[in-house]
Design an enzyme around this catalytic site. Sequence first.
Site, PDB file in Angstrom:
ATOM      1  N   HIS A   1      67.258  53.554  43.814  1.00  0.00           N
ATOM      2  CA  HIS A   1      67.649  54.673  44.677  1.00  0.00           C
ATOM      3  C   HIS A   1      67.850  55.945  43.837  1.00  0.00           C
ATOM      4  CE1 HIS A   1      69.428  51.224  47.117  1.00  0.00           C
ATOM      5  NE2 HIS A   1      68.671  51.816  48.013  1.00  0.00           N
TER       6      HIS A   1
ATOM      7  N   ASP B   1      59.134  48.910  49.004  1.00  0.00           N
ATOM      8  CA  ASP B   1      58.893  48.678  50.435  1.00  0.00           C
ATOM      9  C   ASP B   1      57.578  49.360  50.796  1.00  0.00           C
ATOM     10  OD1 ASP B   1      61.411  47.293  51.175  1.00  0.00           O
ATOM     11  OD2 ASP B   1      62.312  49.154  50.481  1.00  0.00           O
TER      12      ASP B   1
ATOM     13  N   SER C   1      66.888  45.644  44.011  1.00  0.00           N
ATOM     14  CA  SER C   1      67.108  45.566  45.454  1.00  0.00           C
ATOM     15  C   SER C   1      68.590  45.366  45.679  1.00  0.00           C
ATOM     16  CB  SER C   1      66.340  44.367  46.026  1.00  0.00           C
ATOM     17  OG  SER C   1      66.846  44.036  47.310  1.00  0.00           O
TER      18      SER C   1
ATOM     19  N   GLY D   1      60.833  54.407  48.243  1.00  0.00           N
ATOM     20  CA  GLY D   1      60.396  53.555  47.139  1.00  0.00           C
ATOM     21  C   GLY D   1      59.151  52.762  47.510  1.00  0.00           C
TER      22      GLY D   1
END
Length: 281
Positions: free
Chosen positions: A37, A150, A185, A147
Amino acid sequence: MKIIEKISEMKNLIRSWKEKKLRIALVPTMGYLHEGHLSLVRKAKALGDKTVVSIFVNPLQFGPKEDFREYPRDLERDKALLEKEGVDTVFVPLAEEMYPSNFQTYVEVTQLTQGLCGAFRPGHFKGVTTVVLKLFNIIEPDWAIFGEKDYQQLKVIQQMVKDLNLEVKIIGCPTVREKDGLAMSSRNTYLSSEERISALSLYKALNLAEELIKRGEKESKEIKKKLKELISSFPYTQVQYIELVDPETLEPVEKVEKPILCALAVWVGKTRLIDNKIISP
Ligand code: PAF
């Protein structure tokens, strides 16, 4: 750094920025932030005059048997991380305001959502596109950063933006990995120490796919078989899917003759992990 919960307050702030011709970069998240992130946040900061990070565990994208309740949350920690990155505003909307009781409008991308995760998570992408469109309408970003972990989500959002003539530019950023290769994740936090070892099987399988393709293997069926054997040799694993698809259409490819996306979803204990890699022959 401002923390905003109310949609009207967020819209007022956006209006004041727009009046000053400031350009906005948005990073939509479900919180429990990790380096992946933060790499999106850094990209956003490099692009926009103002950076907004949204944190919202979107109930609409979880199936009835999925992990909405257990999904990890730690707003205080997230805020501290974002403050350090120099984020301007964190938007933390309330579910009651995002989805009031008479809510009845959804947006759905029909084809790209058929395969891969879409085949196993009915309604998931409809939940994603609906919340992302709402965030785009509230924040009116010039850029939104997602990202590549995904990958299907990224493609689905790009399609929505194109089909609905939205102005926002969608930016994809490379998957950030732990030292040993495990894709970062928020769900990695569910893994026990034994499962954490087995979680590496996804990364190892993607590397095996690349090695096989570079050695000249063209048959998807053969590649998928070998990847399944590798993953299944790790305890606690259960393969949900292993697919070789066209990176644009996400349609399955039988022979690897141009770059393909190798995409995996694997249960490791009670944790569902995904990973992917684009591989050229
Ligand atoms: O990728 C995610 O964290 C979520 O799917 C998103 C894009 C924030 C929508 O809820």
